[in-house]
Motif scaffolding. Structure first.
Motif, PDB file in Angstrom:
ATOM      1  N   LEU A 103      46.693  -3.220  43.454  1.00  0.00           N
ATOM      2  CA  LEU A 103      45.375  -2.615  43.666  1.00  0.00           C
ATOM      3  C   LEU A 103      45.236  -1.327  42.857  1.00  0.00           C
ATOM      4  O   LEU A 103      44.182  -1.070  42.251  1.00  0.00           O
ATOM      5  CB  LEU A 103      45.173  -2.329  45.159  1.00  0.00           C
ATOM      6  N   VAL A 104      46.292  -0.527  42.864  1.00  0.00           N
ATOM      7  CA  VAL A 104      46.261   0.705  42.075  1.00  0.00           C
ATOM      8  C   VAL A 104      46.191   0.374  40.587  1.00  0.00           C
ATOM      9  O   VAL A 104      45.483   1.034  39.819  1.00  0.00           O
ATOM     10  CB  VAL A 104      47.499   1.564  42.390  1.00  0.00           C
ATOM     11  N   HIS A 105      46.924  -0.658  40.182  1.00  0.00           N
ATOM     12  CA  HIS A 105      46.882  -1.108  38.781  1.00  0.00           C
ATOM     13  C   HIS A 105      45.451  -1.472  38.392  1.00  0.00           C
ATOM     14  O   HIS A 105      44.967  -1.097  37.309  1.00  0.00           O
ATOM     15  CB  HIS A 105      47.817  -2.304  38.617  1.00  0.00           C
ATOM     16  N   ASN A 106      44.761  -2.154  39.266  1.00  0.00           N
ATOM     17  CA  ASN A 106      43.379  -2.538  38.990  1.00  0.00           C
ATOM     18  C   ASN A 106      42.493  -1.307  38.806  1.00  0.00           C
ATOM     19  O   ASN A 106      41.655  -1.244  37.883  1.00  0.00           O
ATOM     20  CB  ASN A 106      42.860  -3.399  40.139  1.00  0.00           C
ATOM     21  N   GLN A 107      42.685  -0.295  39.668  1.00  0.00           N
ATOM     22  CA  GLN A 107      41.890   0.922  39.551  1.00  0.00           C
ATOM     23  C   GLN A 107      42.204   1.679  38.253  1.00  0.00           C
ATOM     24  O   GLN A 107      41.318   2.277  37.635  1.00  0.00           O
ATOM     25  CB  GLN A 107      42.140   1.825  40.758  1.00  0.00           C
ATOM     26  N   MET A 108      43.448   1.657  37.850  1.00  0.00           N
ATOM     27  CA  MET A 108      43.821   2.339  36.608  1.00  0.00           C
ATOM     28  C   MET A 108      43.188   1.654  35.400  1.00  0.00           C
ATOM     29  O   MET A 108      42.817   2.318  34.422  1.00  0.00           O
ATOM     30  CB  MET A 108      45.346   2.384  36.480  1.00  0.00           C
ATOM     31  N   VAL A 109      43.056   0.339  35.470  1.00  0.00           N
ATOM     32  CA  VAL A 109      42.377  -0.380  34.384  1.00  0.00           C
ATOM     33  C   VAL A 109      40.899  -0.017  34.358  1.00  0.00           C
ATOM     34  O   VAL A 109      40.316   0.241  33.295  1.00  0.00           O
ATOM     35  CB  VAL A 109      42.567  -1.900  34.555  1.00  0.00           C
ATOM     36  N   ILE A 110      40.285   0.042  35.532  1.00  0.00           N
ATOM     37  CA  ILE A 110      38.854   0.355  35.609  1.00  0.00           C
ATOM     38  C   ILE A 110      38.576   1.761  35.089  1.00  0.00           C
ATOM     39  O   ILE A 110      37.599   1.994  34.363  1.00  0.00           O
ATOM     40  CB  ILE A 110      38.363   0.197  37.068  1.00  0.00           C
ATOM     41  N   THR A 151      42.030  26.754  52.509  1.00  0.00           N
ATOM     42  CA  THR A 151      40.614  26.422  52.726  1.00  0.00           C
ATOM     43  C   THR A 151      39.954  25.832  51.492  1.00  0.00           C
ATOM     44  O   THR A 151      38.965  25.105  51.605  1.00  0.00           O
ATOM     45  CB  THR A 151      39.846  27.688  53.161  1.00  0.00           C
ATOM     46  N   VAL A 152      40.477  26.165  50.318  1.00  0.00           N
ATOM     47  CA  VAL A 152      39.882  25.688  49.062  1.00  0.00           C
ATOM     48  C   VAL A 152      40.847  24.717  48.401  1.00  0.00           C
ATOM     49  O   VAL A 152      41.983  25.075  48.088  1.00  0.00           O
ATOM     50  CB  VAL A 152      39.578  26.861  48.108  1.00  0.00           C
ATOM     51  N   HIS A 153      40.413  23.479  48.230  1.00  0.00           N
ATOM     52  CA  HIS A 153      41.226  22.452  47.596  1.00  0.00           C
ATOM     53  C   HIS A 153      40.527  21.945  46.342  1.00  0.00           C
ATOM     54  O   HIS A 153      39.302  21.806  46.321  1.00  0.00           O
ATOM     55  CB  HIS A 153      41.467  21.264  48.540  1.00  0.00           C
ATOM     56  N   ASP A 154      41.298  21.669  45.329  1.00  0.00           N
ATOM     57  CA  ASP A 154      40.780  20.954  44.169  1.00  0.00           C
ATOM     58  C   ASP A 154      41.756  19.836  43.837  1.00  0.00           C
ATOM     59  O   ASP A 154      42.714  19.577  44.584  1.00  0.00           O
ATOM     60  CB  ASP A 154      40.547  21.893  42.982  1.00  0.00           C
ATOM     61  N   LEU A 155      41.531  19.185  42.737  1.00  0.00           N
ATOM     62  CA  LEU A 155      42.372  18.042  42.373  1.00  0.00           C
ATOM     63  C   LEU A 155      43.822  18.459  42.177  1.00  0.00           C
ATOM     64  O   LEU A 155      44.746  17.735  42.560  1.00  0.00           O
ATOM     65  CB  LEU A 155      41.821  17.400  41.088  1.00  0.00           C
ATOM     66  N   VAL A 156      44.038  19.645  41.612  1.00  0.00           N
ATOM     67  CA  VAL A 156      45.413  20.118  41.394  1.00  0.00           C
ATOM     68  C   VAL A 156      46.125  20.325  42.718  1.00  0.00           C
ATOM     69  O   VAL A 156      47.322  20.016  42.858  1.00  0.00           O
ATOM     70  CB  VAL A 156      45.387  21.424  40.568  1.00  0.00           C
ATOM     71  N   THR A 157      45.422  20.833  43.729  1.00  0.00           N
ATOM     72  CA  THR A 157      46.024  21.041  45.047  1.00  0.00           C
ATOM     73  C   THR A 157      46.522  19.730  45.629  1.00  0.00           C
ATOM     74  O   THR A 157      47.657  19.641  46.121  1.00  0.00           O
ATOM     75  CB  THR A 157      44.995  21.681  45.998  1.00  0.00           C
ATOM     76  N   TRP A 158      45.688  18.712  45.579  1.00  0.00           N
ATOM     77  CA  TRP A 158      46.072  17.410  46.146  1.00  0.00           C
ATOM     78  C   TRP A 158      47.230  16.791  45.377  1.00  0.00           C
ATOM     79  O   TRP A 158      48.199  16.285  45.982  1.00  0.00           O
ATOM     80  CB  TRP A 158      44.864  16.472  46.138  1.00  0.00           C
ATOM     81  N   THR A 159      47.142  16.800  44.058  1.00  0.00           N
ATOM     82  CA  THR A 159      48.217  16.176  43.275  1.00  0.00           C
ATOM     83  C   THR A 159      49.527  16.938  43.411  1.00  0.00           C
ATOM     84  O   THR A 159      50.605  16.335  43.381  1.00  0.00           O
ATOM     85  CB  THR A 159      47.812  16.114  41.792  1.00  0.00           C
ATOM     86  N   MET A 160      49.448  18.260  43.575  1.00  0.00           N
ATOM     87  CA  MET A 160      50.662  19.042  43.773  1.00  0.00           C
ATOM     88  C   MET A 160      51.359  18.649  45.075  1.00  0.00           C
ATOM     89  O   MET A 160      52.584  18.470  45.128  1.00  0.00           O
ATOM     90  CB  MET A 160      50.322  20.529  43.778  1.00  0.00           C
ATOM     91  N   MET A 161      50.579  18.504  46.137  1.00  0.00           N
ATOM     92  CA  MET A 161      51.149  18.114  47.425  1.00  0.00           C
ATOM     93  C   MET A 161      51.666  16.682  47.380  1.00  0.00           C
ATOM     94  O   MET A 161      52.719  16.368  47.954  1.00  0.00           O
ATOM     95  CB  MET A 161      50.088  18.258  48.513  1.00  0.00           C
ATOM     96  N   PHE A 195      46.261  10.520  49.610  1.00  0.00           N
ATOM     97  CA  PHE A 195      45.336  10.044  48.584  1.00  0.00           C
ATOM     98  C   PHE A 195      44.024   9.567  49.219  1.00  0.00           C
ATOM     99  O   PHE A 195      42.935   9.822  48.693  1.00  0.00           O
ATOM    100  CB  PHE A 195      45.980   8.913  47.787  1.00  0.00           C
ATOM    101  N   VAL A 196      44.131   8.896  50.355  1.00  0.00           N
ATOM    102  CA  VAL A 196      42.927   8.433  51.052  1.00  0.00           C
ATOM    103  C   VAL A 196      42.091   9.628  51.502  1.00  0.00           C
ATOM    104  O   VAL A 196      40.857   9.628  51.394  1.00  0.00           O
ATOM    105  CB  VAL A 196      43.318   7.537  52.242  1.00  0.00           C
ATOM    106  N   GLN A 197      42.749  10.677  52.021  1.00  0.00           N
ATOM    107  CA  GLN A 197      42.017  11.884  52.427  1.00  0.00           C
ATOM    108  C   GLN A 197      41.335  12.538  51.226  1.00  0.00           C
ATOM    109  O   GLN A 197      40.203  13.028  51.330  1.00  0.00           O
ATOM    110  CB  GLN A 197      42.983  12.874  53.076  1.00  0.00           C
ATOM    111  N   VAL A 216      47.224  11.867  36.819  1.00  0.00           N
ATOM    112  CA  VAL A 216      48.376  12.355  37.559  1.00  0.00           C
ATOM    113  C   VAL A 216      48.365  11.835  38.991  1.00  0.00           C
ATOM    114  O   VAL A 216      49.390  11.394  39.527  1.00  0.00           O
ATOM    115  CB  VAL A 216      48.405  13.896  37.541  1.00  0.00           C
ATOM    116  N   ALA A 217      47.203  11.861  39.633  1.00  0.00           N
ATOM    117  CA  ALA A 217      47.095  11.360  41.005  1.00  0.00           C
ATOM    118  C   ALA A 217      47.370   9.862  41.070  1.00  0.00           C
ATOM    119  O   ALA A 217      48.057   9.386  41.989  1.00  0.00           O
ATOM    120  CB  ALA A 217      45.709  11.675  41.559  1.00  0.00           C
ATOM    121  N   MET A 218      46.867   9.114  40.105  1.00  0.00           N
ATOM    122  CA  MET A 218      47.082   7.668  40.106  1.00  0.00           C
ATOM    123  C   MET A 218      48.545   7.327  39.853  1.00  0.00           C
ATOM    124  O   MET A 218      49.092   6.405  40.471  1.00  0.00           O
ATOM    125  CB  MET A 218      46.188   7.015  39.046  1.00  0.00           C
TER     126      MET A 218
END
Length: 705
Positions: free
Chosen positions: A374-381, A314-324, A341-343, A354-356
């Motif tokens: 596209l991901v490369h562009n986001q990492m630059v930003i 029920t409780v998610h944080d950034l670590v939960t998403w990146t772990m999965m 990642f979209v979710q 880590v997520a990127m």
């Protein structure tokens, strides 16, 4: 003589990048008699006055985030920005923390009492500046500021992170002489330091002597045992802890440790029990506990269980998403990683580096260069591109997408390249069929100030030697593997055998095989294939039989390589026996490669009718079978069979220009030159050109007369 009097007579040398000066200093100071029990160190404040600092510091065993993550806002601050913040917080601006010398840091301190010094030592140890932390302690002692228990906690943290057991023992000796050993904060830090330095028995011996260890001390002991992969021992300590307290402790850190220990033991039933207890006690509302429970289940590698647990959390944080996301990457579910990642973004969670990087790796698995850009562009930003792990992942992604020019631009833009950077770029060249460019890049790497390679780089270079049959370089790398000790990594000798077999030196491949301390199925399969491609089928069959006597289990590749050896050596009966044994004894279902090898074996022996019958039974999935039958028909000048097999092959999507050439040559052999020319002209624009063979030209010795 008191410690202060002893320090006033010492003239310490400047602290180098190790702790040997501190060790000598502590050893000499430990020889002094301890102060009286009723005498507190000069300048030491009451412990309770500064307890908040070190109570907060006891969470270091749980929070292992890096300096960048600690100071970044939603993971969007670069490493340089994090260092700048740290410098401002620790020193009020100026040069970065890691670039300053310990003495300079000490001189800039406005207040130099034990409180300020202890706080600075702990802060530097916590931020990763371990040597500066130790240097500050030395400077503090030079000025006659006597350390207290809080000071020793910071020093022990630095020793634990450095993994320096000798330094930890020196600090322990100082604590004993100063009568600070019984302090609960120092005791807990000593247990943690010994365990993190690879001395779990020392940690347990010290822990056993504690009179009334607190929950924090128990957690430190359990965590230290798990740090050394002693999971069962950690659970035994946990059970002992429950007996001491009379009930199961309702503690978040304890729950996290227990979950990790059960995961390390591989007991799914006990993991479910731990999960149930966490839910019963209401600990599952803590996100760190839910993350540890998720990691506990993911450790079993069952993707269905992982998905179910992730949905129920029920409780998610950034670590939960990146772990999965990381778990799905390990299971090669790249498309699901992108969906996840979209979710995550739809839940308003801002990704960190880590997520990127996980997203980049997913694009690499899919070979999707468009999304990768596209991901490369986001990492630059977001500023992640300046961080080395992010740049390395992008290089790997572009290489797997066959965009070597973009990968090389990124590679050349990295100022301080790591071994991973070089490995990613060399691997990109080798994997794209440009082994010579990869080897030339490796030559540039050798000109670097610090030249060192690991087993991964060595295997990649050997694969490059395999692609171009570069025997001389293989011999040099073989020698380097002995000198560096990388030969003990099993993939290295396995690849050496493959290269020697490809170059025709099967005797050297056999020597490598005989010298191996431990072998796996890949080792046996490689040496069998080496004999097979060099036409020594008898030796391959002998090894195949010897493998049965060993403890290694045969797999489908073992049977395929043995059949291939029989096909190249004309040992048809042995090949058929091997094929029957695979089906009847091992219950292995033959793949398309096995059927194709069987057809090739029969066709080479002139048993074209049997080969055609086997190929006809494979229907649409038998592309390899018809290709083998096509080659056998041409070998035995059976133009009719070759034409029938060619029609089957040319109607499939897997044909290439080599098959067109083979059919054309069959018509030429039959004297049908016009038909051969029409075949070539008809299919030349529809098929991929045959990949040209490539080998390096070694320097030939000049002949003397």
């Amino acid at each position: 003589m008191t410690p202060r009097a002893l320090l006033s007579r010492l003239r310490l040398a400047p602290l180098l990048h190790d702790g040997h000066h501190l060790r000598r200093f502590l050893s000499a100071a430990a020889a002094a008699p301890p102060p009286p029990l009723d005498e507190s160190p000069p300048g030491a404040p009451p412990p309770l006055s500064n307890s908040r600092l070190f109570v907060a510091g006891l969470s270091w065993s749980v929070d292992e985030r890096s300096l960048t993550d600690a100071f970044s806002s939603f993971g969007t601050v670069t490493e340089d920005g994090a260092r700048a913040r740290c410098s401002k917080r620790c020193r009020g601006g100026g040069e970065p923390l890691h670039d300053a010398q310990p003495r300079e840091l000490f001189d800039e301190m406005l207040v130099r009492d034990v409180v300020a010094c202890s706080a600075a030592i702990y802060r530097h140890a916590r931020s990763g500046s371990f040597h500066q932390s130790i240097g500050l302690f030395v400077s503090m002692m030079r000025e006659g500021v006597c350390p207290n228990s809080f000071t020793l906690v910071g020093l022990l943290l630095a020793a634990a992170r450095l993994g320096d057991a000798v330094l930890a023992k020196c600090i322990h000796g100082w604590a004993v002489k100063s009568r600070l050993e019984s302090n609960p904060f120092v005791a807990t830090a000593l247990v943690d330091a010994y365990a993190k330095c690879g001395c779990p028995m020392n940690a347990w011996a010290f822990f056993s002597d504690l009179r009334d260890p607190s929950v924090v001390s128990w957690n430190s002991m359990i965590s230290g045992l798990m740090h050394n992969d002693l999971f069962e021992e950690a659970l035994l300590v946990f059970k002992r802890m429950c007996c001491c307290f009379g009930l199961l402790p309702n503690n978040v850190v304890t729950m996290i440790n227990v979950a990790q220990a059960y995961a390390g033991c591989g007991d799914l039933g006990m993991c479910k029990s731990a999960h149930a207890y966490a839910v019963k006690m209401g600990l599952d509302i803590d996100v760190s506990v839910t993350n540890s429970i998720l990691g506990m289940y993911l450790n079993f590698g069952d993707i269905e269980i992982g998905r179910e647990i992730f949905r129920k959390i029920t409780v998610h944080d950034l670590v939960t998403w990146t772990m999965m996301m990381g778990f799905l990457l390990e299971q090669a579910h790249a498309g699901e990683v992108i969906s996840l990642f979209v979710q995550m973004r739809s839940n308003s969670i801002v990704p960190d580096r880590v997520a990127m990087v996980s997203l980049v790796q997913a694009c690499a698995l899919l070979g999707d260069a468009r999304r990768g850009k596209l991901v490369h562009n986001q990492m630059v930003i977001r500023g992640f591109i300046r961080e080395l792990p992010a740049a390395n992942s992008l290089i790997t992604m572009y290489s797997k997408c066959k965009d070597l020019s973009s990968a090389r631009v990124l590679f050349d833009g990295i100022r301080e390249k790591s071994l991973v950077s070089w490995t990613a770029m060399v691997s990109g060249y080798v994997g794209s069929g440009k082994a010579l460019e990869g080897i030339h890049l490796f030559g540039k790497m050798r000109c670097e100030d610090v030249f060192v390679i690991d087993s991964v780089m060595l295997v990649i270079l050997l694969i490059g030697c395999y692609e171009i049959a570069k025997f001389e370089l293989c011999v040099q790398l073989h020698g380097y593997s002995y000198k560096s000790g990388l030969y003990l990594h099993r993939p290295v000798p396995n690849t050496l055998m493959a290269v020697y077999g490809k170059c025709g030196y099967v005797s050297l491949a056999r020597k490598v095989f005989d010298d191996m301390i431990s072998r796996d199925a890949v080792s046996w399969n490689t040496i069998i294939l080496s004999y097979g491609i060099n036409g020594q089928g008898e030796q391959a069959i002998a090894l195949f039989n010897s493998m049965e006597e060993s403890s290694e289990e045969r797999d489908s590749v073992t049977y395929l390589n043995t059949m291939l050896a029989c096909s190249h050596s004309g040992l048809i009966d042995d090949g058929l026996i091997t094929f029957r044994g695979m089906i009847n004894e091992k219950r292995i279902n033959p793949s398309q490669e096995h059927i194709g090898c069987l057809v090739d074996m029969l066709a080479r022996a002139g048993r074209l009718d049997e080969a055609a019958e086997v190929a006809s039974s494979t229907n649409k999935e038998g592309a390899n079978s018809w290709k083998a039958l096509m080659g056998g028909g041409h070998l035995h000048s059976d133009t009719g069979l070759t034409e029938v097999a060619a029609n089957k092959v040319l109607n499939m999507e897997s044909f290439d220009y080599g098959h067109v050439v083979l059919l054309s040559n069959a018509y030429v052999s039959a004297g049908k030159y016009i038909v051969a020319e029409s075949i070539r002209s008809c299919y030349s624009n529809q098929t991929k050109r045959k990949t040209l063979g490539l080998s390096s030209i070694e320097v030939m010795p000049s002949s003397t007369r």
